[in-house]
Design an enzyme around this catalytic site. Structure first.
Site, PDB file in Angstrom:
ATOM      1  N   ASP A  17     -48.550 -41.208   3.500  1.00  0.00           N
ATOM      2  CA  ASP A  17     -47.856 -41.929   4.569  1.00  0.00           C
ATOM      3  C   ASP A  17     -48.917 -42.795   5.237  1.00  0.00           C
ATOM      4  O   ASP A  17     -49.774 -42.284   5.952  1.00  0.00           O
ATOM      5  CB  ASP A  17     -47.247 -40.915   5.554  1.00  0.00           C
ATOM      6  CG  ASP A  17     -46.669 -41.585   6.803  1.00  0.00           C
ATOM      7  OD1 ASP A  17     -46.635 -42.833   6.870  1.00  0.00           O
ATOM      8  OD2 ASP A  17     -46.252 -40.839   7.716  1.00  0.00           O
ATOM      9  N   LYS A  79     -51.468 -52.050  10.140  1.00  0.00           N
ATOM     10  CA  LYS A  79     -50.231 -52.120   9.364  1.00  0.00           C
ATOM     11  C   LYS A  79     -49.336 -53.261   9.852  1.00  0.00           C
ATOM     12  O   LYS A  79     -48.586 -53.843   9.091  1.00  0.00           O
ATOM     13  CB  LYS A  79     -49.498 -50.771   9.477  1.00  0.00           C
ATOM     14  CG  LYS A  79     -48.289 -50.627   8.567  1.00  0.00           C
ATOM     15  CD  LYS A  79     -47.790 -49.198   8.635  1.00  0.00           C
ATOM     16  CE  LYS A  79     -46.531 -48.972   7.839  1.00  0.00           C
ATOM     17  NZ  LYS A  79     -46.106 -47.561   7.902  1.00  0.00           N
ATOM     18  N   GLU A 178     -39.924 -45.094   3.795  1.00  0.00           N
ATOM     19  CA  GLU A 178     -40.206 -43.910   4.599  1.00  0.00           C
ATOM     20  C   GLU A 178     -38.973 -43.032   4.858  1.00  0.00           C
ATOM     21  O   GLU A 178     -39.049 -41.812   4.710  1.00  0.00           O
ATOM     22  CB  GLU A 178     -40.890 -44.335   5.911  1.00  0.00           C
ATOM     23  CG  GLU A 178     -42.322 -44.790   5.656  1.00  0.00           C
ATOM     24  CD  GLU A 178     -42.909 -45.652   6.753  1.00  0.00           C
ATOM     25  OE1 GLU A 178     -42.300 -45.761   7.828  1.00  0.00           O
ATOM     26  OE2 GLU A 178     -43.991 -46.226   6.529  1.00  0.00           O
ATOM     27  N   ASP A 200     -36.355 -42.992  12.710  1.00  0.00           N
ATOM     28  CA  ASP A 200     -37.820 -42.908  12.683  1.00  0.00           C
ATOM     29  C   ASP A 200     -38.426 -43.775  13.774  1.00  0.00           C
ATOM     30  O   ASP A 200     -38.431 -44.998  13.689  1.00  0.00           O
ATOM     31  CB  ASP A 200     -38.315 -43.364  11.298  1.00  0.00           C
ATOM     32  CG  ASP A 200     -39.843 -43.346  11.172  1.00  0.00           C
ATOM     33  OD1 ASP A 200     -40.531 -43.171  12.194  1.00  0.00           O
ATOM     34  OD2 ASP A 200     -40.343 -43.517  10.039  1.00  0.00           O
TER      35      ASP A 200
HETATM   36 MG    MG Z   1     -44.455 -43.197  10.339  1.00  0.00          MG
END
Ligand code: MG
Ligand code: ADP
Length: 614
Positions: A17, A79, A178, A200
């Site tokens: 991840d 990111k 994800e 999320d």
């Molecule tokens: Mg995450």
């Protein structure tokens, strides 16, 4: 000598991840996915890369302190910059202490110390740390990985993530969304059927996905979200308030000091995280002998962040609409991301979906655990399961007049392929420009440009007669290949769509050479051995030539020059510097030029005379 053999070990594929805030690596320990801790015992590796005082790159928890002491020597939240252009992130960069190198044009390079790096290079440092942690824990090499990406990541962002994996020496077997990973971690595939919402809320991104389970197979019906929403926003809000309080209490601003802001950021995050478990916390910030203290109750906190939490609900409703489901039809809700520990978030989710969310697994580990399950499937250690993902944005081509013709619609399950036939707009047209775009807008100029290429050599015909078939194919990683084909001539042209803001293959190759652990040393060694082989060859040839008849055709001066060059090469040969050896090989080559020529002439003359000359 002792050599360790890993050959008979099964291929280890880890699940990673690669988060905005935190990154984790996990593997399948027999039948259970398990997060791997680092040497420091911590499972979460903060996605921070810093340059230490001694110019060493440090990653994760070790870099956290560096971020406080030397914010200008640290990079976090990289990111957010992955696969994006300078223009895309100009606003965003105002919030970050690090700078983009000037003149970097479309490819972002961030400054770290006196060096600059691309976002995939920075991510690769994080991945390499995770790889190292896994290798230490599993006691063997780890070269293959499944990496997760937000469902919202476009093609460029996915490519950038793959690039990062390659740079870190990892073969990226699969990129998995994800939310899909989270559903796998909960083993929801064991359920016969149902509708699952995955919510999320991490540090930097918000994703909502609706999955459908049938016969133990998942299908992602729809995804939605916001690439700019998460715990960071909560932190920034608290920091902002604290800075204003400090300004009025102390009569001075600390906002200009990067170090002060980072220290405050850490204090605010600690307070926020504690507030998920206790009804009130004390926020304390000490700076230059002064103290700022404030008690924050959960009630006050909830009031401060309510609009942030509420702004996740719109995308949830849109997602349900796209999926064609009502809240009543949602059977299970999975919470992912550290920020879903916040009670206000949990209750908002529960109210919206009218279902109590799953919280059994650690919300910040759940994606890595699911990635490990997927890794296990690919390595063959977990019984195969079919996983369907969706493409988050529509893909199409620009038509006459700048209008987009969508070929694959958003939320189509992938792998996917679709084709459409077009024609020419001008008489006797022999070329068509295929412009591939991504997005939901009608006009190409409002969409994201992915690629442009020409299909050449179409038979000249009146407008409207040619038939050009354009086929789009998206693989399991969400990466697109576009083929255009002239139906008459069969001429075709394919492009694997390269993101406009991504890196070229050459850049990636060059970066791999430059940045893999020890690459520099390996490179030097390879160069050295190559040039020594070359030097061996030329020295042997020269020695041989010195015994040749042609040697005597040279002047004394020429001969002295060759002998000197030869002797010098013998000395330099032992120096561990391929540049030096190279230069001297050149000198010798130069010096023996005439000799070689004369040898050739002698040979030719000899041949003409019918005699053989050695
Ligand atoms: Mg995450
Ligand atoms: P990402 O996927 O963006 O890397 P994570 O899922 O690791 O992020 O979540 C990180 C975010 O979760 C951070 O903003 C962090 O402060 C927040 N977080 C972690 N634990 C808690 C907690 N107990 N209460 C509130 N927020 C938390």
């Amino acid at each position: 000598m002792f050599q360790i053999e890993f050959d008979n070990q099964p291929d280890r594929v880890v699940g990673i991840d690669l988060g905005t805030t935190n990154s984790l690596v996990a593997w399948m320990n027999l039948t259970q996915p398990e997060v791997i801790s680092g040497q420091d015992g911590e499972k979460l590796v903060p996605s921070i890369v810093s340059l230490s005082e001694r110019d060493e790159l440090i990653v994760g928890n070790a870099a956290r302190q560096e971020l406080i002491d030397h914010p200008e020597r640290s990079i976090y939240s990289v990111k957010r910059l992955m696969g994006r252009g300078v223009e895309d992130v100009r606003e965003e960069l105002k919030l970050f202490p690090f700078r983009i190198a000037e003149g970097s044009e479309s490819v972002i390079r961030v400054e770290l110390g006196d060096r600059t790096f691309t976002p995939p290079e920075i991510s690769a440092f994080i991945l390499r740390q995770l790889k190292k942690n896994a290798e230490a824990a599993l006691d063997g090499p780890v070269t293959k990985a499944v990496i997760t990406v937000p469902a919202y990541f476009n093609d460029a962002q996915r490519q950038a993530t793959r690039d990062a994996g390659r740079l870190a020496g990892l073969e990226v077997l699969r990129l998995v969304n994800e939310p899909t990973a989270a559903a796998l971690a909960y083993g929801l595939d064991k359920r016969k059927e149902g509708i699952v919402a995955v919510y999320d809320l991490g540090g930097g991104t918000f994703d909502i996905s609706i999955l459908k389970l049938q016969e133990g197979i998942f299908e992602v019906l729809a995804t939605n979200g916001d690439t700019h929403l998460g715990g960071d926003d909560i932190d920034n809000r608290l920091i902002h308030i604290a800075l204003e309080d400090i300004q009025s209490e102390w009569g001075e601003s600390v906002a200009q000091s990067g170090e002060a802001v980072q220290t405050l950021r850490q204090a605010v995050i600690r307070a926020k995280e504690a507030l998920s478990f206790t009804p009130s916390v004390n926020l304390e910030f000490l700076w230059n002998g002064k103290a700022y203290r404030r008690t924050i109750t959960r009630e006050v906190f909830d009031g401060l962040i309510k609009d942030i939490v509420d702004s996740t609900l719109g995308p949830c409703r849109d997602c349900m609409r796209d999926a064609g489901v009502t809240p009543e039809q949602i059977d299970e809700v999975v919470l992912v991301g550290g920020s879903t520990r916040i009670p206000l978030v949990r209750s908002a989710v529960e109210v919206l979906f009218r279902a109590r969310p799953h919280t059994e697994l650690n919300p910040d580990e759940v994606v890595a655990l699911g990635a490990a399950v997927q890794a296990g499937i690919l390595a063959g250690t977990v019984e195969n399961q079919l996983l369907l993902d969706v493409t988050p944005l529509s893909l199409g081509i620009e038509m006459y007049g700048g209008v987009v013709s969508k070929i694959i619609h958003r939320n189509s399950t992938i792998p996917a392929s679709a084709s459409e036939t077009f024609t020419t707009g001008v008489d006797r047209q022999t070329n068509v420009l295929i412009h591939v775009v991504q997005g939901e807008r009608e006009l190409a100029k409002d969409c994201r440009s992915l690629a442009r290429f020409d299909l050449k050599g179409i038979d000249p015909m009146p407008a409207g007669f040619a038939r050009i078939e354009v086929r789009f194919l998206i693989d399991a990683n969400g990466i697109l290949a576009v083929t255009a084909r002239d139906a008459r001539t069969g001429k075709e042209q394919t492009v694997e769509v390269k993101p406009s803001y991504g890196l070229t293959d050459e850049q990636v190759e060059a970066m791999i050479e430059a940045s893999i652990d020890h690459a520099e040393a390996d490179y030097q060694a390879a160069q050295l051995s190559g040039i020594r082989i070359e030097a061996d060859g030329i020295m042997a040839a020269t020695e041989k030539a010195m015994r040749h008849a042609a040697w005597l055709t040279l002047t004394d001066e020429d001969r002295a020059q060759i002998t000197a060059a030869m002797n010098r090469l013998k000395v330099i040969y032992c120096v561990n510097d391929h540049h030096l050896i190279h230069a001297q090989v050149d000198v010798l080559n130069q010096a023996t030029h005439k000799l070689a020529e004369n040898m050739m002439n002698t040979a030719v003359q000899g041949a003409l005379k019918g005699t053989k000359v050695e």
